[in-house]
Every structure is written in C-alpha cells, then in structure tokens.
Design a protein around this motif. Structure first.
Motif, PDB file in Angstrom:
ATOM      1  N   LEU A 196      -6.634  -4.293  -1.177  1.00 15.71           N
ATOM      2  CA  LEU A 196      -5.629  -4.749  -0.202  1.00 15.71           C
ATOM      3  C   LEU A 196      -4.248  -4.709  -0.853  1.00 15.71           C
ATOM      4  O   LEU A 196      -3.278  -4.221  -0.257  1.00 15.71           O
ATOM      5  CB  LEU A 196      -5.949  -6.174   0.277  1.00 15.71           C
ATOM      6  CG  LEU A 196      -4.860  -6.867   1.089  1.00 15.71           C
ATOM      7  CD1 LEU A 196      -4.659  -6.181   2.448  1.00 15.71           C
ATOM      8  CD2 LEU A 196      -5.180  -8.350   1.328  1.00 15.71           C
ATOM      9  N   PHE A 197      -4.168  -5.184  -2.100  1.00 18.30           N
ATOM     10  CA  PHE A 197      -2.876  -5.190  -2.782  1.00 18.30           C
ATOM     11  C   PHE A 197      -2.328  -3.762  -2.881  1.00 18.30           C
ATOM     12  O   PHE A 197      -1.147  -3.517  -2.599  1.00 18.30           O
ATOM     13  CB  PHE A 197      -2.991  -5.824  -4.185  1.00 18.30           C
ATOM     14  CG  PHE A 197      -1.666  -5.899  -4.879  1.00 18.30           C
ATOM     15  CD1 PHE A 197      -0.840  -7.013  -4.704  1.00 18.30           C
ATOM     16  CD2 PHE A 197      -1.193  -4.846  -5.656  1.00 18.30           C
ATOM     17  CE1 PHE A 197       0.417  -7.062  -5.302  1.00 18.30           C
ATOM     18  CE2 PHE A 197       0.057  -4.888  -6.259  1.00 18.30           C
ATOM     19  CZ  PHE A 197       0.856  -6.008  -6.079  1.00 18.30           C
ATOM     20  N   GLU A 198      -3.187  -2.810  -3.273  1.00 17.82           N
ATOM     21  CA  GLU A 198      -2.727  -1.411  -3.409  1.00 17.82           C
ATOM     22  C   GLU A 198      -2.226  -0.881  -2.069  1.00 17.82           C
ATOM     23  O   GLU A 198      -1.223  -0.176  -2.002  1.00 17.82           O
ATOM     24  CB  GLU A 198      -3.857  -0.505  -3.937  1.00 17.82           C
ATOM     25  CG  GLU A 198      -4.320  -0.817  -5.364  1.00 17.82           C
ATOM     26  CD  GLU A 198      -3.192  -0.831  -6.407  1.00 17.82           C
ATOM     27  OE1 GLU A 198      -2.192  -0.129  -6.226  1.00 17.82           O
ATOM     28  OE2 GLU A 198      -3.329  -1.598  -7.391  1.00 17.82           O
ATOM     29  N   LEU A 199      -2.937  -1.240  -0.998  1.00 13.29           N
ATOM     30  CA  LEU A 199      -2.538  -0.781   0.342  1.00 13.29           C
ATOM     31  C   LEU A 199      -1.165  -1.330   0.722  1.00 13.29           C
ATOM     32  O   LEU A 199      -0.305  -0.595   1.215  1.00 13.29           O
ATOM     33  CB  LEU A 199      -3.602  -1.215   1.368  1.00 13.29           C
ATOM     34  CG  LEU A 199      -3.386  -0.808   2.812  1.00 13.29           C
ATOM     35  CD1 LEU A 199      -3.359   0.706   2.964  1.00 13.29           C
ATOM     36  CD2 LEU A 199      -4.504  -1.375   3.700  1.00 13.29           C
ATOM     37  N   ILE A 200      -0.948  -2.609   0.455  1.00 10.42           N
ATOM     38  CA  ILE A 200       0.353  -3.200   0.795  1.00 10.42           C
ATOM     39  C   ILE A 200       1.429  -2.591  -0.097  1.00 10.42           C
ATOM     40  O   ILE A 200       2.535  -2.294   0.350  1.00 10.42           O
ATOM     41  CB  ILE A 200       0.392  -4.735   0.554  1.00 10.42           C
ATOM     42  CG1 ILE A 200      -0.806  -5.449   1.130  1.00 10.42           C
ATOM     43  CG2 ILE A 200       1.642  -5.359   1.148  1.00 10.42           C
ATOM     44  CD1 ILE A 200      -1.005  -6.818   0.470  1.00 10.42           C
ATOM     45  N   ALA A 201       1.080  -2.408  -1.361  1.00  8.19           N
ATOM     46  CA  ALA A 201       2.069  -1.922  -2.332  1.00  8.19           C
ATOM     47  C   ALA A 201       2.511  -0.494  -2.014  1.00  8.19           C
ATOM     48  O   ALA A 201       3.630  -0.105  -2.338  1.00  8.19           O
ATOM     49  CB  ALA A 201       1.504  -2.022  -3.747  1.00  8.19           C
ATOM     50  N   LYS A 202       1.612   0.310  -1.387  1.00  9.01           N
ATOM     51  CA  LYS A 202       1.999   1.698  -1.074  1.00  9.01           C
ATOM     52  C   LYS A 202       2.915   1.759   0.155  1.00  9.01           C
ATOM     53  O   LYS A 202       3.596   2.744   0.373  1.00  9.01           O
ATOM     54  CB  LYS A 202       0.760   2.590  -0.938  1.00  9.01           C
ATOM     55  CG  LYS A 202       0.196   2.762   0.461  1.00  9.01           C
ATOM     56  CD  LYS A 202      -0.853   3.853   0.478  1.00  9.01           C
ATOM     57  CE  LYS A 202      -1.703   3.887   1.714  1.00  9.01           C
ATOM     58  NZ  LYS A 202      -1.150   3.771   3.013  1.00  9.01           N
ATOM     59  N   ASN A 203       2.899   0.699   0.941  1.00  7.34           N
ATOM     60  CA  ASN A 203       3.786   0.624   2.108  1.00  7.34           C
ATOM     61  C   ASN A 203       5.065  -0.113   1.745  1.00  7.34           C
ATOM     62  O   ASN A 203       5.264  -0.518   0.604  1.00  7.34           O
ATOM     63  CB  ASN A 203       3.110  -0.134   3.238  1.00  7.34           C
ATOM     64  CG  ASN A 203       2.046   0.672   3.935  1.00  7.34           C
ATOM     65  OD1 ASN A 203       2.284   1.793   4.336  1.00  7.34           O
ATOM     66  ND2 ASN A 203       0.865   0.111   4.071  1.00  7.34           N
ATOM     67  N   ASP A 204       5.910  -0.304   2.734  1.00  3.19           N
ATOM     68  CA  ASP A 204       7.046  -1.209   2.597  1.00  3.19           C
ATOM     69  C   ASP A 204       7.337  -1.780   3.985  1.00  3.19           C
ATOM     70  O   ASP A 204       6.590  -1.524   4.937  1.00  3.19           O
ATOM     71  CB  ASP A 204       8.281  -0.513   1.993  1.00  3.19           C
ATOM     72  CG  ASP A 204       8.753   0.655   2.846  1.00  3.19           C
ATOM     73  OD1 ASP A 204       8.456   0.676   4.063  1.00  3.19           O
ATOM     74  OD2 ASP A 204       9.420   1.551   2.306  1.00  3.19           O
ATOM     75  N   TYR A 292       9.113  -5.839   0.444  1.00  2.00           N
ATOM     76  CA  TYR A 292       9.151  -6.586   1.705  1.00  2.00           C
ATOM     77  C   TYR A 292      10.347  -7.541   1.759  1.00  2.00           C
ATOM     78  O   TYR A 292      10.318  -8.549   2.479  1.00  2.00           O
ATOM     79  CB  TYR A 292       7.809  -7.315   1.915  1.00  2.00           C
ATOM     80  CG  TYR A 292       6.697  -6.298   2.073  1.00  2.00           C
ATOM     81  CD1 TYR A 292       6.521  -5.621   3.270  1.00  2.00           C
ATOM     82  CD2 TYR A 292       5.903  -5.945   0.986  1.00  2.00           C
ATOM     83  CE1 TYR A 292       5.552  -4.645   3.403  1.00  2.00           C
ATOM     84  CE2 TYR A 292       4.929  -4.959   1.108  1.00  2.00           C
ATOM     85  CZ  TYR A 292       4.764  -4.313   2.314  1.00  2.00           C
ATOM     86  OH  TYR A 292       3.811  -3.325   2.450  1.00  2.00           O
ATOM     87  N   ASN A 293      11.356  -7.192   0.976  1.00  2.00           N
ATOM     88  CA  ASN A 293      12.615  -7.965   0.964  1.00  2.00           C
ATOM     89  C   ASN A 293      12.411  -9.437   0.643  1.00  2.00           C
ATOM     90  O   ASN A 293      13.099 -10.302   1.199  1.00  2.00           O
ATOM     91  CB  ASN A 293      13.357  -7.835   2.306  1.00  2.00           C
ATOM     92  CG  ASN A 293      13.770  -6.414   2.567  1.00  2.00           C
ATOM     93  OD1 ASN A 293      14.093  -5.688   1.623  1.00  2.00           O
ATOM     94  ND2 ASN A 293      13.730  -6.004   3.815  1.00  2.00           N
ATOM     95  N   LEU A 294      11.443  -9.690  -0.210  1.00  2.31           N
ATOM     96  CA  LEU A 294      11.209 -11.070  -0.647  1.00  2.31           C
ATOM     97  C   LEU A 294      11.789 -11.250  -2.050  1.00  2.31           C
ATOM     98  O   LEU A 294      11.832 -10.292  -2.829  1.00  2.31           O
ATOM     99  CB  LEU A 294       9.697 -11.369  -0.660  1.00  2.31           C
ATOM    100  CG  LEU A 294       9.041 -11.464   0.720  1.00  2.31           C
ATOM    101  CD1 LEU A 294       7.525 -11.311   0.617  1.00  2.31           C
ATOM    102  CD2 LEU A 294       9.391 -12.781   1.397  1.00  2.31           C
ATOM    103  N   PRO A 295      12.209 -12.461  -2.392  1.00  3.90           N
ATOM    104  CA  PRO A 295      12.809 -12.682  -3.713  1.00  3.90           C
ATOM    105  C   PRO A 295      11.750 -12.798  -4.819  1.00  3.90           C
ATOM    106  O   PRO A 295      10.623 -13.221  -4.568  1.00  3.90           O
ATOM    107  CB  PRO A 295      13.549 -14.015  -3.545  1.00  3.90           C
ATOM    108  CG  PRO A 295      12.797 -14.722  -2.470  1.00  3.90           C
ATOM    109  CD  PRO A 295      12.220 -13.681  -1.553  1.00  3.90           C
TER     110      PRO A 295
END
Ligand code: GLY
Length: 347
Positions: A196-204, A292-295
C-alpha cells in the motif's frame, strides 16, 4: 461495490462505491426496521449532500428529520450534544429509530456518541464524507466529544449498523482536507502494508484518483483487522496511533488551529522515523508525505512538544506507550518511562 464486514461486538458492513449516496435509503432499510431517521450533519455537508441523502431515505419509506450544526471541531462539544439530544426529544425519536451521521469526523464522532447515550443507546449509520472519516474515524466504533481539557475526552465505543462510503463525494473536498486524510492513509501503509505504501508513494495529490477506491478499501480492511483483534483499544489497536503521540502534541501546541490532524500525524511519523529508521526509509516516508502536500516538520522545538506527549491518552501512569515502525509495513508498540522518552526524543 466493495463490501468489507467487521466482526466486532456487533457485525456490520462497510460499503464502498462511487455514487452510493443516492441509494443510501434502501441500504439502510435492508439493515434496520426503524420508522424515523434523524440525519445529523454540518452546514457545509448539508449544503452539498443533505438533499440527496434526505430524498433517498424518504423514498425508502422512513420519516426523516434533520439536525444541522456549524462545521468545525469547535462544534464537537457538550453544547452541540445537548442540542442534538433536545432535537431528538422534540422529534419523538425512540430507541427503535436510527441516527445517520452524514459528514466528516466531527459529525461521525458526536452522532455516534449521541447514539451511544440517547435513551441508553440506539442504532446509527455512518455516511463519511471526508477521506479521513472514510479510512479511519467512521470505522471501529470510537465516538466522542471534546472538553476544554482536550480532544475526545468523553466518549464511548459504539459500532454503527453500517458504513456507507461514496468515493464521489471526495471530489468536493478542498486539497487541504483531502491531504488531511492522506496523512492517515500513509500511516496505514507504514504500520501494516508495504505494498500500500509503495502504491501511495508512486502517486501524488494529482494522480491518486485512479487507485483511490482500492486504497480506501485497503485502509479499511487494515482497520477492520486491527479492530477485530482489539475492539476496546487495550493492545494491538494502539498501532493505529503511529505518529499520533507527537501528532497530538503538535495539534495541542498550536491550539488545533495551525495543523490539521493528518498534517500533525504526518510530522509525528517523520519525527519518529528519524529516531528509529534507516536514512533510506526516512527519505521514502518524507518524500511520500511531501507528495501529498503534508509537512515533515514543524517550527516548534522538540523540548516544547515532548511535555505535551504526556497528555496523550496512551499514557498509563508514568509510562508512555508509542508506536515505532522500523521498517515500512511493520508496527511495534513501545513502552518507556515518560522521563526516558523525553531524554531520548531530545537527544
Ligand atoms: N483512530 C484510532 C482508532 O480508531 O483506534
């Protein structure tokens, strides 16, 4: 439609589908035999989705009444709760009727608590309309209101009769509120699911939409597994609090005004990773958080944040329990004396 069933003290389904909002009445009808439904929502969500939900519930044969309160965390308080109780009395809502929480985490938490306590308990349905509420707060039965002394200090465990997630409604979220939810989504990848982490990380922020429904279902499945193992939060459920010990301290330090919950959790995860992970893992986490524009950090000094960590509900006497993910996808519960934690964080 995706369906995830939670086997907790009661059993219920979480249904995920684009456009499902307009059929929510029939879904509720399949689950309960109430005569009246009280929809509880805030002014922002009411403007967007109040009509469609009201119409669907009415067409399914229920009498519908609606209570609308001003949006925002400050509404999650005893005054609003009492207003909800008064509204339910005035509309002769009985124990066999049902509440519907239509909105984000604030609406879900306060409506759930009203359902847990009004007439000593009645059914409620969650219709979460933010990403954060869909992946986290609407699932698992934690309900609460805030006190002056802190967030979620009065609450109850009360599972809904079903959760209805319409992913289309996420399109009307502001980028900031969407990012807020992504903070929790990243957390799920970190604690339980490297894929799941890899999937999110490949997106933005822009490209996430193609995979979003699967991502939401994966997060909910993780939460389901954790809740089934520890519904009442005495052990494993604490892993859902990765990034939250420091995150709650950050929210509190900035008086819940500067950093949203998801932003504060993102910083909390990055700070904890810096203490416990290989540099390569820290880099991966930070790059995902930034996508994801998070700090990844806050200006406040760690010395000022650490004392606020002691106020986290996960503290037992002088011991502090916090979550560590040394590698992506695997969470551990750590216990340390508060003094040792302070020295370790400040070193
Ligand atoms: N949001 C944390 C939990 O449900 O336990």
């Amino acid at each position: 439609m995706k369906k995830i069933t939670v086997h907790a003290s009661t059993e219920y389904d979480i249904l995920i589908e684009k456009g499902i909002l307009s059929t929510c009445g029939n879904i509720i009808k399949e689950k309960i035999s109430a005569q009246k439904i009280a929809v509880i929502t805030d002014d922002t969500v009411d403007r967007l989705y109040g009509k469609v939900v009201g119409k669907s519930i009415r067409e399914a044969g229920f009498d519908v009444v609606k209570f609308v309160f001003p949006h925002g965390e400050t509404s999650k308080c005893a005054d609003t709760l009492v207003n909800i109780y008064d509204f339910l009395c005035k509309n002769s809502i009985t124990r066999t009727d049902c509440l519907v929480a239509l909105g984000g985490g604030v609406v879900g938490d306060i409506t759930g608590f009203a359902a847990a306590t009004f007439l000593r308990g009645m059914n409620f349905v969650q219709i979460p309309t933010t990403l954060l509420a869909q992946v986290d707060s609407s699932v698992g039965g934690k309900t609460a209101i805030d006190l002056k002394g802190g967030k979620n200090l009065v609450g109850a465990f009360k599972q809904p009769v079903c959760v209805i997630c319409d992913t289309d409604v996420l399109k009307t979220l502001t980028p900031e509120i969407f990012s807020d939810g992504m903070g929790e989504v990243i957390k799920y990848g970190m604690i339980r699911d490297a894929k799941l982490f890899e999937l999110i990380a490949k997106n933005d922020q822009k490209t996430i939409w193609t995979d979003l429904e699967d991502i939401i279902a994966t997060c909910i499945s993780i939460k389901r597994d954790v809740v089934e193992a520890d519904e009442f939060d005495t052990g494993e459920r604490m892993i859902l609090n990765y990034g939250h010990t420091l995150g709650h301290a950050i929210e509190s330090y900035y008086h819940y005004e500067t950093y949203s919950h998801g932003s504060a959790v993102a910083v909390g995860m990055c700070m904890m990773a810096e203490k416990t992970c290989e540099p390569e893992t820290v880099k991966k986490l930070k790059s995902c958080v930034k996508a994801y524009n998070l700090p990844t950090s806050v200006p406040a000094d760690i010395k000022e944040l650490v004392p606020l960590c002691g106020k986290d509900k996960k503290r037992a006497a002088s011991q502090l329990r916090f979550i560590v993910c040394k590698t992506i996808g695997k969470a551990e519960i750590h216990t340390m004396s508060f003094d040792s934690f302070s020295i370790w964080m400040e070193s």
